[in-house]
Design a protein around this motif. Structure first.
Motif, PDB file in Angstrom:
ATOM      1  N   GLU A 125       1.458  -0.969  -0.203  1.00 51.26           N
ATOM      2  CA  GLU A 125       0.244  -0.102   0.212  1.00 51.26           C
ATOM      3  C   GLU A 125       0.797   0.703   0.412  1.00 51.26           C
ATOM      4  O   GLU A 125       0.891   2.374  -0.655  1.00 51.26           O
ATOM      5  CB  GLU A 125      -1.083   0.056   1.442  1.00 51.26           C
ATOM      6  CG  GLU A 125      -2.381   1.383   0.971  1.00 51.26           C
ATOM      7  CD  GLU A 125      -2.439   1.008   2.347  1.00 51.26           C
ATOM      8  OE1 GLU A 125      -3.454   2.341   3.370  1.00 51.26           O
ATOM      9  OE2 GLU A 125      -2.715  -0.186   3.274  1.00 51.26           O
ATOM     10  N   ALA A 126       1.908   1.263   1.089  1.00 48.75           N
ATOM     11  CA  ALA A 126       3.144   2.594   0.780  1.00 48.75           C
ATOM     12  C   ALA A 126       3.299   2.457  -0.663  1.00 48.75           C
ATOM     13  O   ALA A 126       3.875   4.035  -0.533  1.00 48.75           O
ATOM     14  CB  ALA A 126       3.355   2.323   2.388  1.00 48.75           C
TER      15      ALA A 126
ATOM     16  N   LYS B 297       1.430   5.210  -3.139  1.00 45.50           N
ATOM     17  CA  LYS B 297       2.122   6.283  -2.006  1.00 45.50           C
ATOM     18  C   LYS B 297       2.470   7.761  -2.029  1.00 45.50           C
ATOM     19  O   LYS B 297       3.684   7.542  -2.430  1.00 45.50           O
ATOM     20  CB  LYS B 297       0.982   6.778  -0.879  1.00 45.50           C
ATOM     21  CG  LYS B 297       0.339   5.849  -0.454  1.00 45.50           C
ATOM     22  CD  LYS B 297      -0.063   6.304   1.204  1.00 45.50           C
ATOM     23  CE  LYS B 297      -1.225   5.020   1.455  1.00 45.50           C
ATOM     24  NZ  LYS B 297      -1.718   5.273   3.500  1.00 45.50           N
ATOM     25  N   LYS B 298       1.912   8.581  -2.841  1.00 49.09           N
ATOM     26  CA  LYS B 298       2.710  10.143  -3.094  1.00 49.09           C
ATOM     27  C   LYS B 298       3.062  10.999  -2.137  1.00 49.09           C
ATOM     28  O   LYS B 298       1.863  10.763  -1.753  1.00 49.09           O
ATOM     29  CB  LYS B 298       2.414  10.580  -4.523  1.00 49.09           C
ATOM     30  CG  LYS B 298       2.123  10.078  -6.531  1.00 49.09           C
ATOM     31  CD  LYS B 298       3.766  10.349  -6.475  1.00 49.09           C
ATOM     32  CE  LYS B 298       4.048  11.442  -7.070  1.00 49.09           C
ATOM     33  NZ  LYS B 298       5.822  11.775  -7.943  1.00 49.09           N
TER      34      LYS B 298
ATOM     35  N   THR C 281       7.806   7.714  -5.586  1.00 44.40           N
ATOM     36  CA  THR C 281       7.523   7.352  -5.085  1.00 44.40           C
ATOM     37  C   THR C 281       8.338   5.578  -4.908  1.00 44.40           C
ATOM     38  O   THR C 281       8.951   5.319  -4.808  1.00 44.40           O
ATOM     39  CB  THR C 281       5.956   6.031  -5.597  1.00 44.40           C
ATOM     40  OG1 THR C 281       6.241   4.690  -6.820  1.00 44.40           O
ATOM     41  CG2 THR C 281       5.004   6.740  -6.219  1.00 44.40           C
TER      42      THR C 281
ATOM     43  N   LEU D 286       5.953   8.665   5.117  1.00 42.37           N
ATOM     44  CA  LEU D 286       4.421   7.444   5.297  1.00 42.37           C
ATOM     45  C   LEU D 286       4.031   6.324   6.465  1.00 42.37           C
ATOM     46  O   LEU D 286       3.207   5.913   6.710  1.00 42.37           O
ATOM     47  CB  LEU D 286       4.960   6.639   4.048  1.00 42.37           C
ATOM     48  CG  LEU D 286       4.822   7.371   2.888  1.00 42.37           C
ATOM     49  CD1 LEU D 286       4.782   6.996   1.514  1.00 42.37           C
ATOM     50  CD2 LEU D 286       3.138   8.241   2.177  1.00 42.37           C
TER      51      LEU D 286
END
Length: 166
Positions: free
Chosen positions: A29-30, A33-34, A41, A142
């Motif tokens: 999931e991470a 992510k931006k 990413t 994050l």
């Protein structure tokens, strides 16, 4: 700059272990992510580190074929880690079989410049360290746990039951 292939191989083993440790701390999931429009990413950074091994290896004459041909960016970290470990292992085999200590002073054309083969080996390592550092910053942003690489991370200190240095 390296003057001895075995010194590179020993250092490379530690760098690969550290890179895999960082990659393994990133959940899927991470990974996509931006954190900012101008920051890659984690998946893109990890893939950049991975794809650089055969790309730079080919440019340096360590690889004889484009190992990246037809390989898209993996969709998950587990797949990326396996590809990374494969390329990292192939780099060691190529350095060991194609170059000797006596050729490390020879120059080759790399990215519009002349590098010695020994410098090329050093850049493989420095490039990994550079991007791992970038990745750990994004991991912190994050909320991911960051593994210690060249020393304990905050999470490592806590797992030792010690006060985290300020």
């Amino acid at each position: 700059m390296y003057r001895n292939i075995n010194d590179f191989i020993n250092d490379w083993a530690l760098e690969v272990e550290s890179t895999v440790k960082v990659f393994s701390a990133i959940n899927d999931e991470a990974s996509h992510k931006k954190v900012h429009p101008d920051v890659r990413t984690l998946m893109r950074q990890a893939w950049h580190l991975t794809e650089t091994l055969p790309e730079m290896g080919l440019k340096a004459g360590l690889f004889t074929e484009n190992l990246l041909e037809g390989k898209p960016e993996p969709e998950n970290m587990a797949s990326l880690i396996e590809i990374y470990k494969n390329y990292a292992n192939q780099l060691v085999k190529a350095a060991h079989s194609k170059w000797t200590d006596s050729v490390l002073e020879e120059t080759i054309e790399m990215y519009g410049d002349s590098w010695t083969k020994g410098k090329t080996l050093q850049v493989f390592i420095l490039h990994q360290a550079h991007h791992r550092g970038q990745m750990t910053v994004v991991m912190r942003l994050l909320g991911l746990a960051v593994p210690g690489v060249y020393g304990p991370s905050k999470e490592d200190w806590m797992s030792y039951g010690m006060e985290v240095p300020v």
